[in-house]
Design a protein around this motif. Structure first.
Motif, PDB file in Angstrom:
ATOM      1  N   ALA A  30       1.010  -1.253  -0.080  1.00  0.00           N
ATOM      2  CA  ALA A  30       0.145   0.032  -0.049  1.00  0.00           C
ATOM      3  C   ALA A  30       0.875   1.279   0.195  1.00  0.00           C
ATOM      4  O   ALA A  30       0.566   2.496  -0.827  1.00  0.00           O
ATOM      5  CB  ALA A  30      -1.166   0.163   1.048  1.00  0.00           C
ATOM      6  N   ALA A  31       2.061   1.156   0.844  1.00  0.00           N
ATOM      7  CA  ALA A  31       2.786   2.451   0.932  1.00  0.00           C
ATOM      8  C   ALA A  31       3.664   2.555  -0.384  1.00  0.00           C
ATOM      9  O   ALA A  31       3.752   3.781  -0.943  1.00  0.00           O
ATOM     10  CB  ALA A  31       3.982   2.218   2.014  1.00  0.00           C
ATOM     11  N   VAL A  37       2.199   6.770  -6.633  1.00  0.00           N
ATOM     12  CA  VAL A  37       1.245   7.558  -7.129  1.00  0.00           C
ATOM     13  C   VAL A  37       1.967   9.055  -6.976  1.00  0.00           C
ATOM     14  O   VAL A  37       1.796   9.898  -7.832  1.00  0.00           O
ATOM     15  CB  VAL A  37       0.085   7.612  -6.449  1.00  0.00           C
ATOM     16  CG1 VAL A  37      -0.912   8.718  -6.927  1.00  0.00           C
ATOM     17  CG2 VAL A  37      -0.608   6.018  -7.116  1.00  0.00           C
ATOM     18  N   ILE A  38       2.399   9.347  -5.577  1.00  0.00           N
ATOM     19  CA  ILE A  38       2.742  10.738  -5.005  1.00  0.00           C
ATOM     20  C   ILE A  38       4.033  11.061  -5.928  1.00  0.00           C
ATOM     21  O   ILE A  38       4.149  12.227  -6.333  1.00  0.00           O
ATOM     22  CB  ILE A  38       2.992  10.852  -3.745  1.00  0.00           C
ATOM     23  CG1 ILE A  38       1.552  10.502  -2.966  1.00  0.00           C
ATOM     24  CG2 ILE A  38       3.703  11.955  -3.265  1.00  0.00           C
ATOM     25  CD1 ILE A  38       1.722  10.273  -1.400  1.00  0.00           C
ATOM     26  N   LEU A  39       4.971  10.321  -5.846  1.00  0.00           N
ATOM     27  CA  LEU A  39       6.504  10.612  -6.688  1.00  0.00           C
ATOM     28  C   LEU A  39       6.524  10.348  -8.278  1.00  0.00           C
ATOM     29  O   LEU A  39       7.541  10.656  -8.799  1.00  0.00           O
ATOM     30  CB  LEU A  39       7.381   9.780  -5.899  1.00  0.00           C
ATOM     31  CG  LEU A  39       7.461   9.825  -4.215  1.00  0.00           C
ATOM     32  CD1 LEU A  39       8.493   8.990  -3.624  1.00  0.00           C
ATOM     33  CD2 LEU A  39       7.994  11.397  -3.813  1.00  0.00           C
ATOM     34  N   GLY A  40       5.685   9.375  -8.715  1.00  0.00           N
ATOM     35  CA  GLY A  40       5.847   8.944 -10.107  1.00  0.00           C
ATOM     36  C   GLY A  40       6.670   7.872 -10.248  1.00  0.00           C
ATOM     37  O   GLY A  40       7.372   7.375  -9.258  1.00  0.00           O
ATOM     38  N   SER A  47      10.043   5.129  -3.618  1.00  0.00           N
ATOM     39  CA  SER A  47       8.878   4.645  -3.157  1.00  0.00           C
ATOM     40  C   SER A  47       9.136   3.226  -2.517  1.00  0.00           C
ATOM     41  O   SER A  47       8.543   3.230  -1.098  1.00  0.00           O
ATOM     42  CB  SER A  47       7.661   4.311  -4.224  1.00  0.00           C
ATOM     43  OG  SER A  47       7.726   5.499  -4.911  1.00  0.00           O
ATOM     44  N   ASN A  48       9.977   2.673  -2.822  1.00  0.00           N
ATOM     45  CA  ASN A  48      10.186   1.281  -2.228  1.00  0.00           C
ATOM     46  C   ASN A  48      10.843   1.480  -0.886  1.00  0.00           C
ATOM     47  O   ASN A  48      10.534   0.833   0.157  1.00  0.00           O
ATOM     48  CB  ASN A  48      11.041   0.289  -3.025  1.00  0.00           C
ATOM     49  CG  ASN A  48      10.965  -1.134  -2.710  1.00  0.00           C
ATOM     50  OD1 ASN A  48       9.818  -1.671  -2.326  1.00  0.00           O
ATOM     51  ND2 ASN A  48      12.196  -1.802  -2.555  1.00  0.00           N
ATOM     52  N   ILE A  49      11.873   2.467  -0.759  1.00  0.00           N
ATOM     53  CA  ILE A  49      12.536   2.555   0.276  1.00  0.00           C
ATOM     54  C   ILE A  49      11.698   3.194   1.409  1.00  0.00           C
ATOM     55  O   ILE A  49      11.573   2.862   2.632  1.00  0.00           O
ATOM     56  CB  ILE A  49      13.803   3.915   0.108  1.00  0.00           C
ATOM     57  CG1 ILE A  49      14.783   3.153  -0.634  1.00  0.00           C
ATOM     58  CG2 ILE A  49      14.297   4.110   1.580  1.00  0.00           C
ATOM     59  CD1 ILE A  49      15.894   4.077  -1.023  1.00  0.00           C
ATOM     60  N   ILE A  50      10.724   4.010   0.995  1.00  0.00           N
ATOM     61  CA  ILE A  50       9.725   4.461   2.212  1.00  0.00           C
ATOM     62  C   ILE A  50       8.791   3.408   2.665  1.00  0.00           C
ATOM     63  O   ILE A  50       8.790   3.233   3.773  1.00  0.00           O
ATOM     64  CB  ILE A  50       9.017   5.838   1.321  1.00  0.00           C
ATOM     65  CG1 ILE A  50       9.905   6.939   1.274  1.00  0.00           C
ATOM     66  CG2 ILE A  50       8.025   6.044   2.526  1.00  0.00           C
ATOM     67  CD1 ILE A  50       9.086   7.857   0.362  1.00  0.00           C
TER      68      ILE A  50
END
Length: 153
Positions: A30-31, A37-40, A47-50
């Motif tokens: 989900a994250a 979506v937020i970062l592209g 995105s994977n790090i977060i």
């Protein structure tokens, strides 16, 4: 009914790990999707790090309390567990990041998709699902054998 109870008791740790592992994976996916979506899509590794960080925090708490039942909150023990937990997760994270890079950038999974029951799943998410199976398995053995290892009586 007794047989089912005996099997549950015998495999409780593994069953609970699978349940919370699925929850951790849902937090991660989900994250990942949200930050994609937020970062592209081009920043899928960020995105994977977060997503990894958020899911590791969730996993530590659930593994400590309910899977391996490490009840002590003594400061030195918690610090030791957190360092070991995050270190093991960093290793499996690097396996996942490398796998994503290979799948998305080298094998061009991002150009592919799969439609199942009318739902289209992008190639990046397909690669993430495949890698999740590998990572969850690695993480179980790290947690069981190293991080939350039960002391011999």
């Amino acid at each position: 009914m007794n047989m089912i109870k005996k099997l549950f008791v015998k495999y409780k740790e593994l069953i609970v790990y699978v349940i919370f592992g699925a929850c951790t994976t849902l937090v991660n996916f989900a994250a990942f999707k949200l930050f994609n979506v937020i970062l592209g899509e081009k920043l899928y590794l960020l995105s994977n790090i977060i997503a990894w960080f958020l899911s590791v925090v969730f996993a530590y708490v659930t593994n400590k309390l309910w899977v391996f039942e490490s009840k002590s909150w003594e400061k030195r023990l918690v610090i030791k567990e957190v360092i070991a937990f995050f270190s093991a997760r960093v290793f499996s994270f690097l396996v996942e990041e490398a796998g994503l890079f290979v799948a998305v950038d080298l094998l061009k999974f991002s150009e592919k998709s799969l439609t199942v029951f009318g739902i289209t799943i992008g190639g990046t998410m397909i690669a993430k699902v495949i890698l999740a199976v590998i990572v969850v398995t690695m993480n179980y053995f790290f947690s069981k054998l190293v991080i939350f290892k039960k002391k011999q009586k």
